[in-house]
Design an enzyme around this catalytic site. Structure first.
Site, mmCIF file in Angstrom:
data_model
loop_
_atom_site.group_PDB
_atom_site.id
_atom_site.type_symbol
_atom_site.label_atom_id
_atom_site.label_comp_id
_atom_site.label_asym_id
_atom_site.label_seq_id
_atom_site.Cartn_x
_atom_site.Cartn_y
_atom_site.Cartn_z
ATOM 1 N N ARG A 56 0.731 -1.107 -0.046
ATOM 2 C CA ARG A 56 0.145 0.090 -0.177
ATOM 3 C C ARG A 56 0.873 1.510 0.003
ATOM 4 N NH1 ARG A 56 -3.721 -1.813 4.588
ATOM 5 N NH2 ARG A 56 -2.648 -3.693 4.442
ATOM 6 N N GLU A 93 1.809 -7.280 12.491
ATOM 7 C CA GLU A 93 0.806 -7.451 13.624
ATOM 8 C C GLU A 93 0.327 -8.834 13.589
ATOM 9 O OE1 GLU A 93 -1.978 -4.426 13.274
ATOM 10 O OE2 GLU A 93 -2.937 -4.790 15.292
HETATM 11 O O1 LIG Z 1 3.426 -1.825 11.652
HETATM 12 P P1 LIG Z 1 3.227 -3.182 11.244
HETATM 13 O O2 LIG Z 1 2.642 -4.186 12.254
HETATM 14 O O3 LIG Z 1 4.546 -3.969 10.539
HETATM 15 O O4 LIG Z 1 2.077 -3.304 10.075
HETATM 16 C C1 LIG Z 1 1.906 -2.427 9.246
HETATM 17 C C2 LIG Z 1 1.941 -3.140 7.767
HETATM 18 O O5 LIG Z 1 0.845 -3.894 7.567
HETATM 19 C C3 LIG Z 1 0.241 -3.616 6.366
HETATM 20 O O6 LIG Z 1 0.627 -4.342 5.395
HETATM 21 P P2 LIG Z 1 0.554 -5.897 5.004
HETATM 22 O O7 LIG Z 1 1.701 -6.585 5.518
HETATM 23 O O8 LIG Z 1 -0.848 -6.483 5.381
HETATM 24 O O9 LIG Z 1 0.575 -5.873 3.644
HETATM 25 P P3 LIG Z 1 0.113 -5.338 2.163
HETATM 26 O O10 LIG Z 1 0.169 -3.929 2.454
HETATM 27 O O11 LIG Z 1 0.699 -5.885 1.137
HETATM 28 O O12 LIG Z 1 -1.571 -5.668 2.436
HETATM 29 C C4 LIG Z 1 0.540 -2.141 6.314
HETATM 30 O O13 LIG Z 1 0.281 -1.589 4.952
HETATM 31 C C5 LIG Z 1 1.824 -1.915 6.532
HETATM 32 O O14 LIG Z 1 2.834 -1.989 5.624
HETATM 33 N N1 LIG Z 2 -4.893 -2.877 11.872
HETATM 34 C C1 LIG Z 2 -4.191 -2.740 10.696
HETATM 35 N N2 LIG Z 2 -5.216 -2.295 9.737
HETATM 36 C C2 LIG Z 2 -4.746 -2.329 8.196
HETATM 37 N N3 LIG Z 2 -3.611 -2.699 7.866
HETATM 38 C C3 LIG Z 2 -2.739 -3.050 8.863
HETATM 39 N N4 LIG Z 2 -1.503 -3.669 9.142
HETATM 40 C C4 LIG Z 2 -1.388 -4.039 10.143
HETATM 41 N N5 LIG Z 2 -2.222 -3.630 11.087
HETATM 42 C C5 LIG Z 2 -2.980 -3.097 10.418
#
Ligand SMILES: O=P(O)(O)OC[C@H]1O[C@H](OP(=O)(O)OP(=O)(O)O)[C@H](O)[C@@H]1O
Ligand SMILES: Nc1ncnc2[nH]cnc12
Length: 167
Positions: A56, A93
């Site tokens: 994202r 997370e």
């Molecule tokens: O601070 P953190 O606990 O590390 O989480 C944050 C990350 O989690 C989500 O991505 P995700 O890993 O879900 O991947 P995506 O963007 O490909 O959906 C979000 O877009 C961040 O990159």
């Molecule tokens: N709570 C949350 N919502 C959306 N993206 C996430 N990536 C990690 N935690 C998230």
């Protein structure tokens, strides 16, 4: 109020904050991009590149880069980038993964801003900071649109951090 929230996604106990819901409101999306672009233009007059995090971070980084006339560099999940790579493992997370960057995508000493949609535990962002540093880059600031306050992810970062919406 424009960020839609989904309780118990993708697993029980997580409230998922969906940045795509903002992009489906064109005037709100436009306002958000103005805020991001104004912030980076005012604060970072001589950065060499913006790095966006898979996936994202890819939605916002390139638009800011176009306004600043600087390169956009992707940090991607394992197995997606060709060429000579640096890599690092990180905790989420809800799980763990491996991030990669192309070694020649920026030069040693380059000043970098890293952008993503959201900071939760900070695992993704802190791993990206390490990856950029390992490859010789200087991280000027990390930027996320949304910050999940109570997870205190910003404490994991040893570089300046900015968020625009806190939950
Ligand atoms: O601070 P953190 O606990 O590390 O989480 C944050 C990350 O989690 C989500 O991505 P995700 O890993 O879900 O991947 P995506 O963007 O490909 O959906 C979000 O877009 C961040 O990159
Ligand atoms: N709570 C949350 N919502 C959306 N993206 C996430 N990536 C990690 N935690 C998230």
């Amino acid at each position: 109020s424009c960020v839609r929230s989904y309780p118990d996604f993708p697993q029980p106990g997580i409230i998922f904050r969906d940045i795509f819901s903002v992009m489906q409101q064109p005037t709100v999306f436009a306002d958000l991009m103005d805020v991001l672009i104004d912030y980076v233009k005012a604060k970072h007059k001589d950065i060499d590149a913006i790095i966006g995090l898979d996936s994202r971070g890819f939605l916002f980084g390139p638009i800011i880069c176009l306004q600043l006339g600087i390169p956009f560099v992707p940090v991607r999940k394992k197995g997606k980038l060709p060429g000579d790579l640096m890599s690092t493992t990180y905790q989420l997370e809800y799980g763990s993964d491996v991030f990669e960057v192309q070694k020649d995508s920026f030069k040693p000493g380059d000043k970098i801003v890293i952008i993503d949609d959201l900071l939760a535990t900070g695992g993704t962002m802190s791993a990206s900071v390490d990856l950029v540093k390992k490859n010789g880059g200087v991280v000027e600031e990390c930027i996320c649109i949304i910050e999940i306050d109570d997870l205190k992810g910003r404490n994991k970062l040893k570089v300046p951090f900015k968020s625009f919406i806190q939950f």
